[in-house]
Scaffold this motif. Sequence first.
Motif, mmCIF file in Angstrom:
data_model
loop_
_atom_site.group_PDB
_atom_site.id
_atom_site.type_symbol
_atom_site.label_atom_id
_atom_site.label_comp_id
_atom_site.label_asym_id
_atom_site.label_seq_id
_atom_site.Cartn_x
_atom_site.Cartn_y
_atom_site.Cartn_z
ATOM 1 N N PRO A 55 0.900 -1.393 0.108
ATOM 2 C CA PRO A 55 -0.061 0.117 -0.118
ATOM 3 C C PRO A 55 0.791 1.304 0.075
ATOM 4 N N ILE A 56 2.105 1.210 0.627
ATOM 5 C CA ILE A 56 2.813 2.354 0.637
ATOM 6 C C ILE A 56 3.399 2.408 -0.753
ATOM 7 N N VAL A 57 3.698 1.632 -1.531
ATOM 8 C CA VAL A 57 4.433 1.856 -2.885
ATOM 9 C C VAL A 57 3.015 2.222 -3.814
ATOM 10 N N GLU A 58 1.867 1.602 -3.852
ATOM 11 C CA GLU A 58 0.612 2.327 -4.617
ATOM 12 C C GLU A 58 0.444 3.546 -4.249
ATOM 13 N N ALA A 59 0.706 4.117 -2.966
ATOM 14 C CA ALA A 59 0.131 5.698 -2.763
ATOM 15 C C ALA A 59 1.349 6.417 -3.234
ATOM 16 N N LYS A 60 2.613 5.947 -3.061
ATOM 17 C CA LYS A 60 3.767 6.848 -3.669
ATOM 18 C C LYS A 60 3.786 7.070 -5.115
ATOM 19 N N VAL A 61 3.215 5.853 -5.919
ATOM 20 C CA VAL A 61 3.362 5.997 -7.404
ATOM 21 C C VAL A 61 1.820 6.561 -8.032
ATOM 22 N N LYS A 62 1.149 6.713 -7.107
ATOM 23 C CA LYS A 62 -0.372 7.351 -7.595
ATOM 24 C C LYS A 62 -0.116 8.783 -8.276
ATOM 25 N N GLY A 63 -0.623 8.877 -9.156
ATOM 26 C CA GLY A 63 -0.522 10.304 -9.875
ATOM 27 C C GLY A 63 0.815 10.593 -10.483
ATOM 28 N N LYS A 64 1.748 10.037 -10.514
ATOM 29 C CA LYS A 64 3.164 10.201 -11.157
ATOM 30 C C LYS A 64 2.993 9.836 -12.672
ATOM 31 N N LYS A 65 3.265 10.988 -13.320
ATOM 32 C CA LYS A 65 3.278 10.625 -14.732
ATOM 33 C C LYS A 65 4.291 10.052 -15.414
ATOM 34 N N THR A 66 5.511 10.325 -14.753
ATOM 35 C CA THR A 66 6.805 9.596 -15.342
ATOM 36 C C THR A 66 7.287 8.482 -14.761
ATOM 37 N N LEU A 67 6.184 7.810 -13.975
ATOM 38 C CA LEU A 67 6.446 6.572 -13.177
ATOM 39 C C LEU A 67 5.450 5.710 -13.367
ATOM 40 N N GLN A 68 5.575 4.244 -14.071
ATOM 41 C CA GLN A 68 4.786 3.297 -13.909
ATOM 42 C C GLN A 68 5.098 2.229 -13.097
ATOM 43 N N ALA A 69 4.335 1.588 -12.188
ATOM 44 C CA ALA A 69 4.624 0.515 -11.571
ATOM 45 C C ALA A 69 3.682 -0.735 -11.944
ATOM 46 N N TYR A 70 4.696 -1.925 -11.826
ATOM 47 C CA TYR A 70 4.418 -3.196 -12.164
ATOM 48 C C TYR A 70 4.371 -3.972 -10.907
ATOM 49 N N GLU A 71 3.487 -4.956 -10.883
ATOM 50 C CA GLU A 71 3.439 -5.954 -9.584
ATOM 51 C C GLU A 71 3.595 -7.204 -10.151
ATOM 52 N N VAL A 72 4.645 -8.084 -9.696
ATOM 53 C CA VAL A 72 4.723 -9.442 -10.196
ATOM 54 C C VAL A 72 4.393 -10.372 -8.552
ATOM 55 N N ASN A 73 3.675 -11.163 -8.598
ATOM 56 C CA ASN A 73 3.334 -12.108 -7.516
ATOM 57 C C ASN A 73 4.180 -13.251 -7.764
ATOM 58 N N LEU A 74 5.071 -13.565 -7.029
ATOM 59 C CA LEU A 74 6.149 -14.846 -7.368
ATOM 60 C C LEU A 74 5.231 -16.112 -6.826
ATOM 61 N N ASP A 75 4.305 -15.950 -6.100
ATOM 62 C CA ASP A 75 3.617 -17.264 -5.976
ATOM 63 C C ASP A 75 2.894 -17.684 -7.070
ATOM 64 N N GLU A 76 2.539 -17.080 -8.028
ATOM 65 C CA GLU A 76 1.786 -17.469 -9.233
ATOM 66 C C GLU A 76 2.542 -17.685 -10.500
ATOM 67 N N THR A 77 3.799 -17.208 -10.465
ATOM 68 C CA THR A 77 4.735 -17.057 -11.509
ATOM 69 C C THR A 77 6.013 -18.144 -11.653
ATOM 70 N N PHE A 78 6.877 -17.645 -10.516
ATOM 71 C CA PHE A 78 8.369 -17.942 -11.081
ATOM 72 C C PHE A 78 8.677 -18.860 -9.590
ATOM 73 N N ASP A 79 9.717 -19.442 -9.922
ATOM 74 C CA ASP A 79 10.521 -20.407 -8.839
ATOM 75 C C ASP A 79 11.887 -19.451 -8.621
ATOM 76 N N LEU A 80 12.106 -18.931 -7.421
ATOM 77 C CA LEU A 80 13.409 -18.318 -7.207
ATOM 78 C C LEU A 80 14.578 -18.838 -6.823
ATOM 79 N N THR A 81 14.501 -20.256 -6.829
ATOM 80 C CA THR A 81 15.608 -21.097 -6.297
ATOM 81 C C THR A 81 16.906 -20.815 -7.092
ATOM 82 N N SER A 82 16.619 -20.503 -8.451
ATOM 83 C CA SER A 82 17.970 -20.330 -9.289
ATOM 84 C C SER A 82 18.117 -18.580 -9.530
ATOM 85 N N SER A 83 17.497 -17.743 -8.687
ATOM 86 C CA SER A 83 17.610 -16.161 -9.032
ATOM 87 C C SER A 83 19.066 -15.784 -8.383
ATOM 88 N N ARG A 84 19.597 -15.051 -9.348
ATOM 89 C CA ARG A 84 20.959 -14.346 -8.793
ATOM 90 C C ARG A 84 20.501 -12.955 -8.714
#
Length: 100
Positions: A55-84
């Motif tokens: 919620p803090i991130v969402e509040a900070k990026v709201k209304g910023k024209k030069t900033l676009q925020a994206y969210e990735v939920n790792l539970d639904e997508t990726f395995d972190l075991t090999s991430s560097r």
Amino acid sequence: MIVLNIPVQEPIDSWLTDFISQANRPQANRPQGSDGYQLLYIGGDWCAPCKALKPIVEAKVKGKKTLQAYEVNLDETFDLTSSRLITALPCLLLIHQSKI
């Protein structure tokens, strides 16, 4: 914040490399001009600090024209075991001109 629903099971590092180079970023949601920044918020449903930070991130990026925020939920997508690139959650990556 735009939720990226990624239906692939690939190593997150290779997906992030593509995203940073704008190959996987939704064209319609990119900030206009070269001054645009993208904030990639990576978290998980089980992660208490992720739930507190979102919620803090969402509040900070709201209304910023030069900033676009994206969210990735790792539970639904990726395995972190090999991430560097991602070693802890939540993870915030600020991207500008294809650089972290």
